[in-house]
Design an enzyme around this catalytic site. Structure first.
Site, mmCIF file in Angstrom:
data_model
loop_
_atom_site.group_PDB
_atom_site.id
_atom_site.type_symbol
_atom_site.label_atom_id
_atom_site.label_comp_id
_atom_site.label_asym_id
_atom_site.label_seq_id
_atom_site.Cartn_x
_atom_site.Cartn_y
_atom_site.Cartn_z
ATOM 1 N N HIS A 53 -7.714 -5.641 -0.393
ATOM 2 C CA HIS A 53 -6.458 -4.959 -0.084
ATOM 3 C C HIS A 53 -5.809 -5.611 1.154
ATOM 4 O O HIS A 53 -6.443 -5.700 2.206
ATOM 5 C CB HIS A 53 -6.836 -3.510 0.222
ATOM 6 C CG HIS A 53 -5.716 -2.555 0.291
ATOM 7 N ND1 HIS A 53 -4.981 -2.192 -0.813
ATOM 8 C CD2 HIS A 53 -5.210 -1.845 1.340
ATOM 9 C CE1 HIS A 53 -4.080 -1.299 -0.451
ATOM 10 N NE2 HIS A 53 -4.183 -1.078 0.847
ATOM 11 N N SER B 97 0.832 -1.206 0.000
ATOM 12 C CA SER B 97 0.000 0.000 0.000
ATOM 13 C C SER B 97 0.867 1.257 0.000
ATOM 14 O O SER B 97 1.747 1.385 -0.847
ATOM 15 C CB SER B 97 -0.952 -0.072 1.199
ATOM 16 O OG SER B 97 -2.102 0.664 0.935
ATOM 17 N N TRP C 95 -9.806 0.426 -5.584
ATOM 18 C CA TRP C 95 -9.243 1.737 -5.227
ATOM 19 C C TRP C 95 -7.804 1.856 -5.736
ATOM 20 O O TRP C 95 -7.348 2.918 -6.123
ATOM 21 C CB TRP C 95 -9.312 1.888 -3.698
ATOM 22 C CG TRP C 95 -8.922 3.198 -3.112
ATOM 23 C CD1 TRP C 95 -7.923 3.425 -2.221
ATOM 24 C CD2 TRP C 95 -9.562 4.466 -3.317
ATOM 25 N NE1 TRP C 95 -7.893 4.746 -1.862
ATOM 26 C CE2 TRP C 95 -8.882 5.411 -2.523
ATOM 27 C CE3 TRP C 95 -10.633 4.893 -4.109
ATOM 28 C CZ2 TRP C 95 -9.234 6.763 -2.486
ATOM 29 C CZ3 TRP C 95 -10.984 6.241 -4.073
ATOM 30 C CH2 TRP C 95 -10.283 7.152 -3.265
ATOM 31 N N LYS D 296 4.248 2.025 -2.361
ATOM 32 C CA LYS D 296 4.694 3.216 -3.093
ATOM 33 C C LYS D 296 6.146 3.484 -2.668
ATOM 34 O O LYS D 296 7.011 3.837 -3.470
ATOM 35 C CB LYS D 296 3.822 4.425 -2.742
ATOM 36 C CG LYS D 296 2.300 4.193 -2.875
ATOM 37 C CD LYS D 296 1.512 5.446 -2.474
ATOM 38 C CE LYS D 296 0.099 5.190 -1.933
ATOM 39 N NZ LYS D 296 -0.849 4.527 -2.738
HETATM 40 C C1 GTR Z 1 -5.402 4.570 1.534
HETATM 41 C C2 GTR Z 1 -4.791 5.354 0.417
HETATM 42 C C3 GTR Z 1 -4.041 4.466 -0.494
HETATM 43 C C4 GTR Z 1 -3.156 3.484 0.260
HETATM 44 C C5 GTR Z 1 -3.721 3.033 1.589
HETATM 45 C C6 GTR Z 1 -2.727 2.463 2.591
HETATM 46 O O1 GTR Z 1 -6.208 5.304 2.355
HETATM 47 O O2 GTR Z 1 -5.822 6.012 -0.266
HETATM 48 O O3 GTR Z 1 -3.303 5.221 -1.411
HETATM 49 O O4 GTR Z 1 -1.891 3.969 0.398
HETATM 50 O O5 GTR Z 1 -4.339 4.055 2.270
HETATM 51 O O6 GTR Z 1 -1.561 2.771 2.578
HETATM 52 O O7 GTR Z 1 -3.181 1.718 3.448
#
Ligand code: GTR
Length: 412
Positions: A391, A262, A353, A266
């Site tokens: 996720h 997540s 997402w 990145k």
């Molecule tokens: C979310 C965000 C994503 C992702 C995620 C995370 O809220 O929109 O880009 O990075 O968090 O890191 O858990």
């Protein structure tokens, strides 16, 4: 007079509200048919328009692309930032029924009493040369990876946890031990691999704090809109962790796969782009600002992420809110910066997402650069998997990463 008075007040309040409101953000789109037409920037054309035709020319083009990502998205490490580290071993004991070693190392940045991160290593026993190692941040502290009371609790600011009682007054508690299944320690050991992990909030607590805490407290606020946000800072500290691993007998620093999920995916991508010592790069569900193509404008988009998380990227990235086509780069070029090293992109089918298809396409569009360097790209050196479900990080994901690590790094 009364209605006029009220409407005047309402009008003034309206203006105040308008002034303080975040910029208008289009609602999220999940419909492939509604994706606007776009053209991706070409990784194999120099900024002056001439084509890149040989592997020898790639380092120059690579430097251009890296510079564009630094300038427009993640931010440059400010001048004057010291890369010096001061590590102290705090613990080294048998672990996991004697099959492993648990080692804890406190790494201070820039000066012996500067801010620090606590690196935890879990490595198989009896490996002479040092083990291939997954290096990655965790979200909730090293202690969440296993119930053992031998693992030290983090001391820094802790983000809220889904586990009741695991965080009290912004600090981690005993309750959080072993509270996640995301790190299958025994599986790593059984595969003769080590894990090196750090709580990401040690490096920079994940909120918009005006650059006052974590490693930032050493270096102050960015002076330019092109200087680093939190993702670049987290990535920079992964390189400092790798500096340490180069001295660590339990690990083989030439075989380190940088991993992240997540926002930390990145981060692992940016770490892999900025530091070519990482032998392999893994992005797990990294989405917008990670592996997903910005120009697809599907799921989370640039304006949304910059508004929700203003501290993650540099300030210049705001120029591309609802304006993705103006970006001089897109994320397939971030994938290309990993070439010729193995890159593994993991997506989840219900994680819309993060745009699983966009994550795949970014990998696929990096293939020409891998081919230029004598590799194959998508399907071989670039791996992609789409797991069923939401996720997260599962054992299935790790099985894929372990397999790529074995076949693409360790088999050489
Ligand atoms: C979310 C965000 C994503 C992702 C995620 C995370 O809220 O929109 O880009 O990075 O968090 O890191 O858990």
């Amino acid at each position: 007079m009364k209605p006029f008075f009220y409407s005047l007040i309402a009008c003034l309040l309206g203006q105040i509200a308008t002034a303080a409101d975040p910029p208008a953000i289009d609602p999220p789109n999940y419909d492939e048919a509604a994706i606007p037409e776009y053209t991706l920037p070409d990784s194999l054309t120099f900024e002056d328009g001439t084509p890149v035709t040989s592997a020898e020319q790639w380092p120059k083009r690579r430097a251009e692309i890296l510079n564009l990502f630094s300038e427009h998205i993640y931010g440059f490490v400010p001048e004057g930032v010291s890369n010096q580290i001061f590590p102290t071993v705090r613990k080294e004991i048998d672990f996991l029924d004697g099959t492993a070693t648990l080692k804890e190392v406190r790494i201070h940045f820039a000066k012996a009493d500067g801010p620090f991160m606590d690196l935890m290593i879990v490595a198989p026993k009896g490996v002479e040369k040092g083990s291939p190692t997954f290096l990655g941040y965790n979200f909730g502290g090293n202690h969440i990876t296993h119930p053992s009371t031998e693992i030290s609790l983090p001391e820094s600011w802790m983000r809220p946890s889904r586990t009741p009682g695991a965080v009290v007054d912004d600090k981690a508690t005993e309750v959080g031990r072993g509270s996640t299944t995301r790190w299958p320690l025994q599986k790593f050991i059984d595969n003769q691999m080590a894990l090196a992990t750090i709580y990401y909030g040690d490096v920079d607590p994940d909120f918009d704090d005006g650059f006052e805490n974590g490693a930032h407290s050493l270096f102050g606020k960015p002076e330019k809109p092109t200087e680093w946000g939190s993702i670049a800072t987290w990535a920079w500290a992964l390189s400092r962790a790798l500096d340490y691993l180069e001295t660590e007998p339990l690990c083989d620093a030439e075989k380190v796969a940088v991993f992240g999920h997540s926002r930390l995916g990145k981060t692992s991508l940016w770490a892999g782009a900025t530091d070519e010592r990482f032998a392999m790069v893994i992005s797990n569900n990294s989405g917008c600002g990670g592996a997903a193509l910005n120009r697809r404008r599907i799921g989370e988009r640039v304006a949304r992420i910059n508004t929700s998380f203003p501290h993650w990227f540099n300030d210049k990235f705001n120029a591309y809110n609802e304006n993705e086509n103006a970006l001089p780069v897109d994320q397939h070029q971030l994938m290309a910066l990993m070439a010729p090293r193995p890159l593994h992109i993991g997506s989840a089918s219900e994680d819309l997402w993060a745009d699983p298809k966009g994550e795949y396409l970014a990998g696929a569009h990096a293939t020409p650069v891998y081919e230029l360097l004598g590799k194959q790209g998508m399907g071989k050196d670039i791996r992609y998997h789409l797991r069923a479900g939401k996720h997260g990080v599962t054992d299935f994901d790790w099985d894929q990463y372990i397999n790529t690590f074995k076949t693409e790094v360790l088999a050489d």
